[in-house]
Scaffold this motif. Structure first.
Motif, short mmCIF file in Angstrom:
data_model
loop_
_atom_site.label_atom_id
_atom_site.label_comp_id
_atom_site.label_asym_id
_atom_site.label_seq_id
_atom_site.Cartn_x
_atom_site.Cartn_y
_atom_site.Cartn_z
N ASP A 181 41.08 48.98 16.66
CA ASP A 181 39.92 49.36 17.46
C ASP A 181 40.33 49.69 18.89
O ASP A 181 39.86 50.68 19.47
N GLU A 182 41.22 48.88 19.47
CA GLU A 182 41.64 49.13 20.85
C GLU A 182 42.45 50.42 20.96
O GLU A 182 42.28 51.21 21.90
N ALA B 73 42.26 53.03 18.93
CA ALA B 73 41.35 54.15 18.71
C ALA B 73 40.49 54.40 19.95
O ALA B 73 40.26 55.55 20.34
N THR B 74 40.04 53.33 20.58
CA THR B 74 39.23 53.48 21.79
C THR B 74 40.02 54.15 22.89
O THR B 74 39.53 55.05 23.58
N HIS B 75 41.28 53.76 23.05
CA HIS B 75 42.11 54.39 24.07
C HIS B 75 42.29 55.88 23.77
O HIS B 75 42.35 56.70 24.69
N ALA C 275 40.14 57.74 22.34
CA ALA C 275 38.82 58.39 22.29
C ALA C 275 38.53 58.96 20.91
O ALA C 275 38.13 60.13 20.76
N SER D 285 37.61 57.60 16.48
CA SER D 285 37.27 56.52 15.57
C SER D 285 38.54 55.99 14.91
O SER D 285 39.58 56.66 14.91
#
Length: 336
Positions: A232-233, A235-237, A239, A241
């Motif tokens: 999750d981290e 993927a968030t970095h 931008a 999913s």
């Protein structure tokens, strides 16, 4: 007597073309019987094989028709292996496999076999530097870049050129038994057995294209190896999913984010073992494993040796690697 057909089309790598005959010929010699009839096969009887001295003209008595009679077909690597092989070669290999011949590749010869479809659904290996590209081009092939060779029964693949020696010796062992294989190894002055599961000595690299869209994510992961990163981290970095992250890693790098992260951490541990005197506990923290037990588990799984044995072999002392006899002692200790 088994016929071994060694494929040697134009641009085949000369060392790898000669390598099977070197091993199987030695097996004939030490056993006192001609178990193997080794035939170097070209298209039309001649080819220009690649060597360190440039192209070398090769003339043989055997053309592709020989493949139809072979019990074992060995496919060496070739220069320009990203290009599709000649249709005549693909047809000959498919026909040999359909007839029940044992198929084997050396190094990037796996690309030629993969182009025939014979590796679909198989676990295979090739040189670590090109494993991701093999996986990307042939998604139905399960590529394992961490081992020297893989024996799947009727299909065998090996890593770099010298791993082809191990693979051929393995086939001798399978065909003629351990004693002949050991005698063959002594004759050609090589270790009597390096198991296929032994790790390749992989130099870690990022994807070949520096402008890949994932490069900023890879750079960020590299800087943050010491942290307990999650999908999750990451993927968030980036931008995106988690699903997109996994898809793009597969497409661009040929593996998953967490597998890439694990190998990057092992690589960091290798660097620290080579260049520092930090304790194993401290290296585990710096590389992001948290605990020494976790480091030891993953390090052994990917390199087939322990962190301490690796340090004994490759630790730099005053800018130089330990003397060879120290490395040999460490390797013997690691194999016990």
């Amino acid at each position: 007597m088994a016929i071994v057909a060694v494929l040697a089309p134009d641009n085949a790598l000369g060392f790898e073309v000669m390598l099977p005959g070197f091993v199987f010929g030695a097996a004939n010699s030490v056993s006192g019987e001609k178990h193997y009839d080794i035939r170097v096969v070209t298209i039309g009887g001649t080819s220009a094989i690649a060597s360190v001295h440039g192209a070398v003209r090769l003339e043989t008595d055997w053309d592709l028709d020989t493949v139809a009679d072979a019990d074992t077909v060995v496919v060496p690597g070739r220069a320009g292996f990203f290009c599709e092989p000649d249709d005549r070669i693909r047809d000959a290999l498919r026909e040999a496999a359909a007839r029940g011949a044992r198929m084997a590749s050396i190094c990037v010869g796996a690309f030629t076999l993969a182009a025939t479809g014979l590796l679909d659904g198989q676990r295979v290996t090739t040189h670590w530097e090109f494993a991701a590209e093999l996986a990307r081009r042939y998604p139905l092939v399960e590529v394992d870049a961490s081992v020297l060779f893989i024996d799947s029964g009727s299909v065998l693949t090996s890593a770099g050129a010298t791993a082809g020696l191990d693979l051929c010796l393995h086939m001798v062992r399978r065909d003629l038994g351990a004693k002949v294989a050991a005698d063959t190894a002594r004759r050609i002055v090589m270790p009597p057995q390096r198991d296929g599961g032994q790790a390749q000595f992989i130099a870690y690299t990022d994807p070949q294209s520096p402008d890949t869209s994932l490069q900023p994510v890879l750079d960020w992961m590299q800087v943050n190896l010491h942290r307990p990163l999650t999908l999750d981290e990451i993927a968030t970095h980036g931008a995106m999913s988690v699903r997109s992250l996994n898809r793009r890693f597969r497409a661009e790098i040929g593996t998953t984010p967490l597998q890439w992260l694990l190998r990057a951490r092992v690589h960091r541990a290798q660097q620290l073992l080579e260049t520092t005197d930090l304790s194993i506990d401290r290296i585990a923290e710096e590389a992001g494993f948290g605990a020494a037990t976790t480091l030891r588990y993953h390090f052994a799984r990917l390199t087939k040796t322990s962190p301490q044995a690796y340090r004994n072999s490759f630790h730099h002392v005053g800018g130089a690697v330990r003397p060879l006899h120290h490395r040999r002692e460490a390797q013997r200790d690691a194999s016990r």
